[in-house]
Write a protein that holds these residues in place. Structure first.
Motif, PDB file in Angstrom:
ATOM      1  N   LEU A  88       0.797  -1.222   0.000  1.00 41.43           N
ATOM      2  CA  LEU A  88       0.000   0.000   0.000  1.00 41.43           C
ATOM      3  C   LEU A  88       0.834   1.279   0.000  1.00 41.43           C
ATOM      4  CD1 LEU A  88      -2.771  -0.970   2.597  1.00 41.43           C
ATOM      5  CD2 LEU A  88      -2.878  -1.112   0.098  1.00 41.43           C
ATOM      6  N   SER A  90       4.255   3.622  -1.010  1.00 41.53           N
ATOM      7  CA  SER A  90       5.334   3.773  -1.975  1.00 41.53           C
ATOM      8  C   SER A  90       5.865   5.198  -1.929  1.00 41.53           C
ATOM      9  CB  SER A  90       4.863   3.437  -3.400  1.00 41.53           C
ATOM     10  OG  SER A  90       3.815   4.310  -3.789  1.00 41.53           O
ATOM     11  N   GLN A 130       3.348   8.089  -0.987  1.00 45.36           N
ATOM     12  CA  GLN A 130       2.100   7.675  -1.626  1.00 45.36           C
ATOM     13  C   GLN A 130       1.433   6.530  -0.865  1.00 45.36           C
ATOM     14  OE1 GLN A 130       3.613   8.590  -6.205  1.00 45.36           O
ATOM     15  NE2 GLN A 130       3.979   6.594  -5.317  1.00 45.36           N
ATOM     16  N   TRP A 131       0.091   6.606  -0.768  1.00 42.14           N
ATOM     17  CA  TRP A 131      -0.663   5.573  -0.073  1.00 42.14           C
ATOM     18  C   TRP A 131      -1.841   5.132  -0.944  1.00 42.14           C
ATOM     19  CZ3 TRP A 131       0.438   2.793   4.126  1.00 42.14           C
ATOM     20  CH2 TRP A 131      -0.575   2.023   4.693  1.00 42.14           C
ATOM     21  N   GLN A 132      -1.924   3.821  -1.191  1.00 43.39           N
ATOM     22  CA  GLN A 132      -2.993   3.273  -2.019  1.00 43.39           C
ATOM     23  C   GLN A 132      -4.250   3.145  -1.168  1.00 43.39           C
ATOM     24  OE1 GLN A 132      -2.040   2.615  -5.300  1.00 43.39           O
ATOM     25  NE2 GLN A 132      -4.243   2.548  -5.767  1.00 43.39           N
ATOM     26  N   PRO A 135      -8.329   0.517  -4.620  1.00 43.83           N
ATOM     27  CA  PRO A 135      -7.760   0.074  -5.904  1.00 43.83           C
ATOM     28  C   PRO A 135      -7.737   1.166  -6.964  1.00 43.83           C
ATOM     29  CG  PRO A 135      -9.212  -1.601  -5.018  1.00 43.83           C
ATOM     30  CD  PRO A 135      -9.361  -0.410  -4.118  1.00 43.83           C
ATOM     31  N   GLU A 136      -8.702   2.093  -6.932  1.00 42.81           N
ATOM     32  CA  GLU A 136      -8.759   3.137  -7.952  1.00 42.81           C
ATOM     33  C   GLU A 136      -8.272   4.490  -7.437  1.00 42.81           C
ATOM     34  OE1 GLU A 136     -12.371   3.418  -5.479  1.00 42.81           O
ATOM     35  OE2 GLU A 136     -11.312   1.775  -6.464  1.00 42.81           O
ATOM     36  N   THR A 137      -7.794   4.571  -6.194  1.00 39.52           N
ATOM     37  CA  THR A 137      -7.414   5.855  -5.605  1.00 39.52           C
ATOM     38  C   THR A 137      -6.094   5.757  -4.860  1.00 39.52           C
ATOM     39  OG1 THR A 137      -9.752   6.396  -5.293  1.00 39.52           O
ATOM     40  CG2 THR A 137      -8.149   7.741  -4.108  1.00 39.52           C
ATOM     41  N   MET A 138      -5.189   6.710  -5.162  1.00 39.39           N
ATOM     42  CA  MET A 138      -3.943   6.822  -4.422  1.00 39.39           C
ATOM     43  C   MET A 138      -3.779   8.261  -3.938  1.00 39.39           C
ATOM     44  SD  MET A 138       0.004   6.003  -5.506  1.00 39.39           S
ATOM     45  CE  MET A 138       0.095   7.368  -6.678  1.00 39.39           C
ATOM     46  N   ARG A 185      -6.673   9.340  -9.168  1.00 40.75           N
ATOM     47  CA  ARG A 185      -7.903   8.546  -9.066  1.00 40.75           C
ATOM     48  C   ARG A 185      -8.438   8.215 -10.454  1.00 40.75           C
ATOM     49  NH1 ARG A 185     -11.986   7.050  -5.723  1.00 40.75           N
ATOM     50  NH2 ARG A 185     -14.105   7.099  -6.546  1.00 40.75           N
TER      51      ARG A 185
END
Length: 308
Positions: A88, A90, A130-132, A135-138, A185
């Protein structure tokens, strides 16, 4: 690995009628290397070297809105390293180095040259965390540091109160610190949003006024893929930029840069399997920081570029 060379030639009939050289030529060489060291570590190195006269090619974010005579040079090198620390979390590290070298030189305090006011070395480094979120949003937050060193070493202005005080190119040297938050997103399967917003703190440490400033910073883009190989893009940026204007106010403050708001849009359409057409539009609204000039300049650029 990739290599791309782009050649441009422009013919001006009126210049030929005046007995001048009617042809301008531009050259652009792009190199890039992408490498995945592991599944979690990826790096990209790229460089773009340009020789030309068109403002969109050399320095699109300045307030130079017209073509510039001579073999003007811009070289931009970039290093990016992306690391997946966990499933999750990066980070994204970026370093960029840009060199601007205008052929128009030999200016004076009363009539500065483009080399005097725009030749510079611009370096920046940034780190994003960065944080996930889904699945469609970071989501991410980060910071950046930028150092701009003007290298023209020419006269660019004189103090009207103290005429013996002459300002040189290095008076525009500055340091900037950025802090921002952002999101990437997938709004739909074919619609993607990337945006970040924050603040920019600048220190013009060589300026006669010793000016510091705190300004908003933003970079937002939206990409819509409407057919395979065809997409539309729109975006907005807010940041400080270099300017070709160099004036000195009655109290001895020198024009340092501009605060620019830019809206842009483009359509990239695949006309045939081997022919891509691109339409680009850009509107820029700039406010000069310090100096005698306080007017605002609006720039609208629209172009069509078929690419084979």
């Amino acid at each position: 690995m990739g290599l791309r060379y782009t050649y441009g030639m422009y013919y001006y009939q009126e210049r030929e009628d005046l007995g001048q050289n009617p042809i301008d030529q531009s050259h652009q060489l792009d190199l890039w290397v992408d490498h995945a060291f592991t599944e979690r570590w990826q790096a990209k190195v790229q460089d773009s070297f340009i020789v030309g006269q068109e403002p969109e090619l050399i320095d699109p974010n300045t307030s130079v809105a017209t073509r510039t005579e001579g073999n003007n040079i811009r070289n931009t090198g970039t290093l990016a390293v992306n690391t997946m620390w966990t499933r999750l979390f990066s980070t994204a590290f970026n370093y960029q180095n840009s060199i601007y070298d205008y052929q128009n030189s030999g200016g004076t305090a009363s009539d500065p040259s483009l080399a005097g006011v725009l030749n510079r070395l611009d370096q920046s480094v940034s780190l994003d965390f960065q944080w996930q979120v889904a699945p469609e949003t970071m989501g991410f937050f980060g910071g950046a540091f930028e150092w701009v060193n003007y290298t023209g070493d020419e006269q660019i202005g004189a103090n009207p109160v103290v005429p013996s005080q002459i300002f040189y190119s290095a008076a525009r040297n500055n340091l900037s610190y950025f802090g921002y938050v952002g999101v990437q997103r997938s709004l739909l399967a074919n619609l993607n949003l990337t945006g970040k917003a924050g603040v920019q703190y600048s220190d013009n440490y060589n300026a006669p006024s010793g000016g510091t400033s705190l300004n908003p910073y933003a970079d937002i883009s939206l990409i819509y893929t409407y057919l395979p190989g065809c997409y539309a893009q729109a975006g907005f940026t807010q940041m400080q930029n270099a300017t070709d204007i160099s004036t000195v106010s009655d109290n001895g403050s020198l024009t340092l840069n501009t605060e620019s708001s830019t809206v842009y849009a483009s359509i990239n359409h695949k006309l045939t399997p081997k022919l891509l057409g691109t339409v680009i539009g850009r509107w820029q609204h700039s406010v000069y920081n310090e100096g005698l000039t306080t007017m605002r300049r609006m720039i609208t650029i629209v172009g069509f570029e078929p690419v084979v």
